[in-house]
Write a protein that holds these residues in place. Structure first.
Motif, PDB file in Angstrom:
ATOM      1  N   LEU A 171       0.835  -1.095   0.058  1.00 42.06           N
ATOM      2  CA  LEU A 171      -0.115   0.251   0.089  1.00 42.06           C
ATOM      3  C   LEU A 171       0.738   1.034   0.035  1.00 42.06           C
ATOM      4  CD1 LEU A 171      -2.739  -0.897   2.419  1.00 42.06           C
ATOM      5  CD2 LEU A 171      -3.001  -0.853   0.077  1.00 42.06           C
ATOM      6  N   MET A 172       1.941   1.433   0.716  1.00 43.95           N
ATOM      7  CA  MET A 172       2.813   2.586   0.747  1.00 43.95           C
ATOM      8  C   MET A 172       3.461   2.591  -0.520  1.00 43.95           C
ATOM      9  SD  MET A 172       4.093   2.511   4.675  1.00 43.95           S
ATOM     10  CE  MET A 172       4.660   0.880   4.772  1.00 43.95           C
ATOM     11  N   VAL A 173       3.942   1.430  -1.131  1.00 42.59           N
ATOM     12  CA  VAL A 173       4.687   1.597  -2.297  1.00 42.59           C
ATOM     13  C   VAL A 173       3.793   2.342  -3.784  1.00 42.59           C
ATOM     14  CG1 VAL A 173       5.663   0.160  -4.410  1.00 42.59           C
ATOM     15  CG2 VAL A 173       6.274  -0.301  -1.825  1.00 42.59           C
ATOM     16  N   PHE A 174       2.476   1.900  -3.340  1.00 47.12           N
ATOM     17  CA  PHE A 174       1.573   2.585  -4.353  1.00 47.12           C
ATOM     18  C   PHE A 174       0.876   3.883  -3.968  1.00 47.12           C
ATOM     19  CE2 PHE A 174       1.883  -1.855  -5.689  1.00 47.12           C
ATOM     20  CZ  PHE A 174       1.936  -1.716  -7.193  1.00 47.12           C
ATOM     21  N   GLY A 175       1.414   4.220  -2.744  1.00 49.47           N
ATOM     22  CA  GLY A 175       0.917   5.604  -2.230  1.00 49.47           C
ATOM     23  C   GLY A 175      -0.380   5.628  -1.854  1.00 49.47           C
ATOM     24  N   LEU A 176      -0.944   4.586  -1.513  1.00 54.19           N
ATOM     25  CA  LEU A 176      -2.309   4.369  -0.886  1.00 54.19           C
ATOM     26  C   LEU A 176      -2.489   4.720   0.822  1.00 54.19           C
ATOM     27  CD1 LEU A 176      -3.606   1.348  -2.873  1.00 54.19           C
ATOM     28  CD2 LEU A 176      -3.913   3.689  -3.331  1.00 54.19           C
ATOM     29  N   ASP A 177      -1.366   5.199   1.510  1.00 55.75           N
ATOM     30  CA  ASP A 177      -1.376   5.560   2.703  1.00 55.75           C
ATOM     31  C   ASP A 177      -1.780   6.799   3.072  1.00 55.75           C
ATOM     32  OD1 ASP A 177       0.934   6.215   1.192  1.00 55.75           O
ATOM     33  OD2 ASP A 177       1.987   6.644   3.394  1.00 55.75           O
ATOM     34  N   LYS A 178      -2.210   7.743   2.148  1.00 55.96           N
ATOM     35  CA  LYS A 178      -2.692   9.189   2.328  1.00 55.96           C
ATOM     36  C   LYS A 178      -4.006   9.156   2.916  1.00 55.96           C
ATOM     37  CE  LYS A 178       0.862  10.503   0.022  1.00 55.96           C
ATOM     38  NZ  LYS A 178       1.723   9.256   0.038  1.00 55.96           N
ATOM     39  N   SER A 179      -4.448  10.191   3.743  1.00 55.88           N
ATOM     40  CA  SER A 179      -5.412  10.338   4.670  1.00 55.88           C
ATOM     41  C   SER A 179      -6.811  10.035   4.085  1.00 55.88           C
ATOM     42  CB  SER A 179      -5.703  12.005   4.805  1.00 55.88           C
ATOM     43  OG  SER A 179      -5.687  12.868   3.894  1.00 55.88           O
ATOM     44  N   THR A 180      -7.247  10.172   2.995  1.00 59.12           N
ATOM     45  CA  THR A 180      -8.335   9.700   2.289  1.00 59.12           C
ATOM     46  C   THR A 180      -8.446   8.117   2.465  1.00 59.12           C
ATOM     47  OG1 THR A 180      -8.650  11.425   0.732  1.00 59.12           O
ATOM     48  CG2 THR A 180      -9.929   9.625   0.300  1.00 59.12           C
ATOM     49  N   GLY A 181      -7.077   7.498   1.865  1.00 57.52           N
ATOM     50  CA  GLY A 181      -7.498   6.077   1.943  1.00 57.52           C
ATOM     51  C   GLY A 181      -7.435   5.608   3.392  1.00 57.52           C
ATOM     52  N   PHE A 182      -6.641   6.273   4.298  1.00 54.33           N
ATOM     53  CA  PHE A 182      -6.746   5.911   5.707  1.00 54.33           C
ATOM     54  C   PHE A 182      -8.165   5.954   6.294  1.00 54.33           C
ATOM     55  CE2 PHE A 182      -5.617   6.246  10.110  1.00 54.33           C
ATOM     56  CZ  PHE A 182      -4.532   5.246  10.414  1.00 54.33           C
ATOM     57  N   SER A 183      -8.658   7.115   6.048  1.00 54.86           N
ATOM     58  CA  SER A 183     -10.364   7.182   6.399  1.00 54.86           C
ATOM     59  C   SER A 183     -11.164   6.020   6.143  1.00 54.86           C
ATOM     60  CB  SER A 183     -10.871   8.469   5.773  1.00 54.86           C
ATOM     61  OG  SER A 183     -10.102   9.725   6.457  1.00 54.86           O
ATOM     62  N   ILE A 184     -10.956   5.650   4.712  1.00 52.81           N
ATOM     63  CA  ILE A 184     -11.863   4.583   4.446  1.00 52.81           C
ATOM     64  C   ILE A 184     -11.225   3.382   5.202  1.00 52.81           C
ATOM     65  CG2 ILE A 184     -12.362   3.048   2.190  1.00 52.81           C
ATOM     66  CD1 ILE A 184     -11.729   5.514   0.480  1.00 52.81           C
ATOM     67  N   VAL A 185     -10.303   2.883   5.305  1.00 49.99           N
ATOM     68  CA  VAL A 185      -9.642   1.867   5.793  1.00 49.99           C
ATOM     69  C   VAL A 185     -10.200   1.723   7.501  1.00 49.99           C
ATOM     70  CG1 VAL A 185      -7.482   0.781   6.865  1.00 49.99           C
ATOM     71  CG2 VAL A 185      -7.555   1.195   4.368  1.00 49.99           C
ATOM     72  N   THR A 186     -10.028   2.911   8.171  1.00 44.10           N
ATOM     73  CA  THR A 186     -10.545   2.814   9.574  1.00 44.10           C
ATOM     74  C   THR A 186     -12.086   2.703   9.562  1.00 44.10           C
ATOM     75  OG1 THR A 186     -10.409   5.410   9.503  1.00 44.10           O
ATOM     76  CG2 THR A 186      -8.580   4.097  10.404  1.00 44.10           C
ATOM     77  N   THR A 187     -12.762   2.998   8.606  1.00 45.03           N
ATOM     78  CA  THR A 187     -14.346   2.910   8.422  1.00 45.03           C
ATOM     79  C   THR A 187     -14.710   1.560   8.448  1.00 45.03           C
ATOM     80  OG1 THR A 187     -14.530   5.260   7.583  1.00 45.03           O
ATOM     81  CG2 THR A 187     -16.374   3.689   7.294  1.00 45.03           C
ATOM     82  N   ILE A 188     -13.942   0.831   7.487  1.00 45.37           N
ATOM     83  CA  ILE A 188     -14.296  -0.425   7.132  1.00 45.37           C
ATOM     84  C   ILE A 188     -14.098  -1.308   8.428  1.00 45.37           C
ATOM     85  CG2 ILE A 188     -13.348  -2.761   6.098  1.00 45.37           C
ATOM     86  CD1 ILE A 188     -13.053  -0.813   3.505  1.00 45.37           C
ATOM     87  N   SER A 189     -12.763  -1.079   9.082  1.00 48.07           N
ATOM     88  CA  SER A 189     -12.622  -1.709  10.302  1.00 48.07           C
ATOM     89  C   SER A 189     -13.369  -1.617  11.366  1.00 48.07           C
ATOM     90  CB  SER A 189     -11.027  -1.088  10.879  1.00 48.07           C
ATOM     91  OG  SER A 189     -10.705  -1.728  12.014  1.00 48.07           O
TER      92      SER A 189
END
Length: 498
Positions: free
Chosen positions: A363-381
Motif C-alpha cells: 500500500l505504501m509503495v503505491f501511495g495508498l497511505d494518504k489520509s483519504t485512503g486511511f479514512s476509508i480503511v478505518t471506517t471498514i475496520s
C-alpha cells in the motif's frame, strides 16, 4: 461447535496455555480501551465537535460497556468457550462462528495494516525522514512476530508495558493541565488571548455544543475507531488464569478507565486550550506539553503514539492468530493452522497474520497511505468491529431465551439484559447513519459489504466439507439436548411454585 472445541490440534498440543495473569489482563483491557485515536485522532474530533466530544466518548463507552458485560456473561457460561466466536457458533449456529471469527480476523488485519503504515510513514519518519518506508514497516512486522512467538506470556508482558506508557502519558497530561488551570495560565492564540479555565468548555467558540449538531454527529464517526479492540479480553479468555475472577474484574473497570483516560484528558485539554484552537492535523498532547514548556514535547508524544500503535498492532497479531487457531480446530480454517508449538503458541496462524500485514508495504509503495485512503480503511475496520459487537448482543438475547437456567445461575449477569442489547443495537444503527454523512466514511460503508459477500461464498463452499458437516450435526444435537434440559428445568420450577 461443541465438544470438538478442545480436540487436540493435529501434530500439536491439546489446548492453549492459561498463562495470562490478572496483571496482564487488566493492562490488556486498558490497552484495548485506549487506542491511538486518543493521542492523535482526538485533535480532529475536538476541531469538529467542540467540547461536546466529551459526550461522544462517554456515550460510545457507555454503550460498549454493555457489549462487554454480555460477552463476559456468555464466556463464563461454558468452560469450553475460548472466545466470542465459540459462543456465537454454539448459540446461533456454525455460520455465526465462521462469520464472526473471520470478520474479527479481518478487523484486526485491516487495523494492523493501518497501524504499520502510520508507524512507518508518520512516527518513524518523524525521526528518520530519509529512510525508505518499507524498512521500518518490515522491522515492525518482524518484531511483532518475534515478541509473540516464544509464548503467550511474551504478548502479555509486551502489552503490559505498552499500556503502562499510555497510562503514564495520560496521567502526566492531566497533572500538567491541572497545574496550568489552577495557576491561571494565559497564552496567545491566532484569534486572541485565553486563560486556562474549566469555563472554557462552556464560554468559548459557541459553548459546549460549538460544533453544532452535525459536528456532534461527525464526532461519533471519528471517535468510534478509538474504541476498537475493547473486546480484546474476550479473545484472551482461553489463555487467562482464573477467568471467573479476572475477566469480570477487567470488564467492570472499563467505565472508570473511560472516564479517567478519555473524558479526563479531553476536559483538561479543552480547559487549557479553547477548542477552536485545536488542529485536526496536530496531536492535542503535543500542543499542551509544548505550552507547558517541554521543549521535547513533540518527541515525547511521538514516542507515546509510536508505542500506542505498536500496542494496537501487537494486539492485532495476537488476536488474529488465536482466532484462526480456533477456526482451524473447528474445521472452519485449514487444519495446519490448528498446530501449536511446544509452548502452546499457534505458530502457523501467527505467521499467516504476519504475511497479511506485509500488505502495508504494498500500500505504501503505491501511495495508498494518504489520509483519504486511511479514512476509508478505518471506517471498514470500525464497521466490521460493530458487526462483531452486534453478534455478541444477538447471541446474548438468544442465550437468555434458550438457556434461562444458565442466566439464573450466572455470577456475572449483564445489567439491563432484557432491553440494553436493543438500545445498543439502535445506537449502532445511528452510527451507520453517521457514516453516510462524510464522503470518505461513506466510501468505506459502501465497500464493507464486499467482505461479507466473500465470507458468505467461503461459507457456502465450506458447508460441503465433511469436518464442517460433522460440527453442524454435533451442534444440532447439542441444541436439542439443551432445549430439552431447559424445558425440564422450567417444568421443575413451575411444579415447585405450585
Amino acid at each position: 461447535m461443541t465438544s470438538h472445541h478442545n480436540a487436540p490440534a493435529e501434530g500439536g498440543t491439546e489446548e492453549l496455555s492459561r498463562s495470562l495473569t490478572n496483571r496482564h489482563i487488566q493492562l490488556i483491557a486498558i490497552g484495548g480501551a485506549i487506542g491511538t485515536g486518543l493521542f492523535m485522532g482526538s485533535g480532529k474530533t475536538i476541531s469538529v465537535a467542540g467540547p461536546s466530544v466529551i459526550l461522544v466518548y462517554m456515550i460510545i463507552g457507555f454503550m460498549l460497556y454493555f457489549v462487554m458485560r454480555a460477552m463476559g456473561e456468555l464466556l463464563l457460561s461454558r468452560s469450553g468457550y475460548r472466545n466470542f466466536a465459540d459462543f456465537a457458533g454454539d448459540i446461533l449456529g456454525p455460520w455465526a462462528a465462521f462469520f464472526t471469527g473471520w470478520t474479527y480476523w479481518f478487523c484486526w488485519i485491516v487495523t494492523g495494516v493501518a497501524d504499520v503504515i502510520v508507524i512507518a510513514s508518520v512516527y518513524i519518519k518523524f525521526w528518520l525522514p530519509t529512510i525508505p518506508l518499507w524498512i521500518p514497516a518490515l522491522v515492525v512486522i518482524a518484531l511483532l512476530i518475534v515478541l509473540n512467538l516464544p509464548s503467550v506470556k511474551g504478548f502479555g508482558e509486551t502489552e503490559f508495558w505498552f499500556a503502562m506508557i499510555k497510562i503514564v502519558a495520560i496521567v502526566a497530561l492531566i497533572v500538567i493541565g491541572l497545574i496550568l488551570i489552577f495557576t491561571g495560565f494565559t497564552h496567545n492564540y491566532a484569534n486572541g488571548t485565553a486563560t486556562a479555565s474549566f469555563m472554557n468548555l462552556f464560554t468559548t467558540g459557541g459553548g459546549f455544543f460549538g460544533g453544532e449538531f452535525m459536528g456532534f454527529v461527525m464526532g461519533f464517526q471519528i471517535a468510534v475507531f478509538a474504541f476498537v479492540g475493547i473486546e480484546l479480553v474476550g479473545t484472551a479468555a482461553a489463555e487467562t488464569k482464573n477467568p471467573e475472577h479476572n475477566l469480570p474484574k477487567a470488564v467492570n473497570a472499563i467505565p472508570i478507565r473511560i472516564l479517567l483516560f478519555y473524558v479526563g484528558s479531553l476536559v483538561i485539554l479543552m480547559s487549557v486550550v479553547p477548542w477552536q484552537n485545536f488542529s485536526k492535523d496536530e496531536s492535542p498532547f503535543v500542543m499542551l506539553f509544548s505550552l507547558a514548556g517541554l521543549g521535547a514535547a513533540a518527541h515525547i508524544v511521538n514516542l507515546v503514539v509510536l508505542t500506542s500503535a505498536l500496542s494496537s498492532a501487537n494486539s492485532g497479531i495476537y488476536s488474529t492468530s488465536r482466532m484462526v487457531y480456533a477456526l482451524a480446530t473447528d474445521g472452519d480454517a485449514p487444519r495446519p493452522f490448528a498446530k501449536l508449538t511446544g509452548r502452546k503458541v499457534p505458530r502457523n496462524a501467527l505467521f499467516l497474520s504476519g504475511v497479511f500485514l506485509l500488505s502495508s508495504i504494498v500500500l505504501m509503495v503505491f501511495g495508498l497511505d494518504k489520509s483519504t485512503g486511511f479514512s476509508i480503511v478505518t471506517t471498514i475496520s470500525s464497521l466490521c468491529f460493530m458487526f462483531v459487537w452486534t453478534i455478541i448482543l444477538i447471541s446474548y438475547l438468544v442465550y437468555r431465551k434458550r438457556r434461562p437456567m444458565d442466566h439464573e445461575t450466572s455470577k456475572f449477569k449483564m445489567p439491563g439484559g432484557l432491553f440494553m442489547p436493543y438500545l445498543v443495537m439502535a445506537f449502532f444503527a445511528f452510527l451507520l447513519w453517521a457514516f453516510t454523512r462524510d464522503p470518505d466514511t461513506l466510501a468505506g460503508l459502501i465497500a464493507t459489504p464486499i467482505w461479507f459477500a466473500l465470507v458468505g461464498i467461503g461459507y457456502l463452499v465450506l458447508r460441503r466439507n465433511p469436518a464442517h458437516q460433522a460440527a453442524r450435526a454435533a451442534h444440532l444435537a447439542k441444541v436439542a439436548d439443551e432445549q430439552a434440559n431447559a424445558r425440564a428445568w422450567q417444568d421443575q420450577q413451575l411444579n415447585a411454585s405450585r
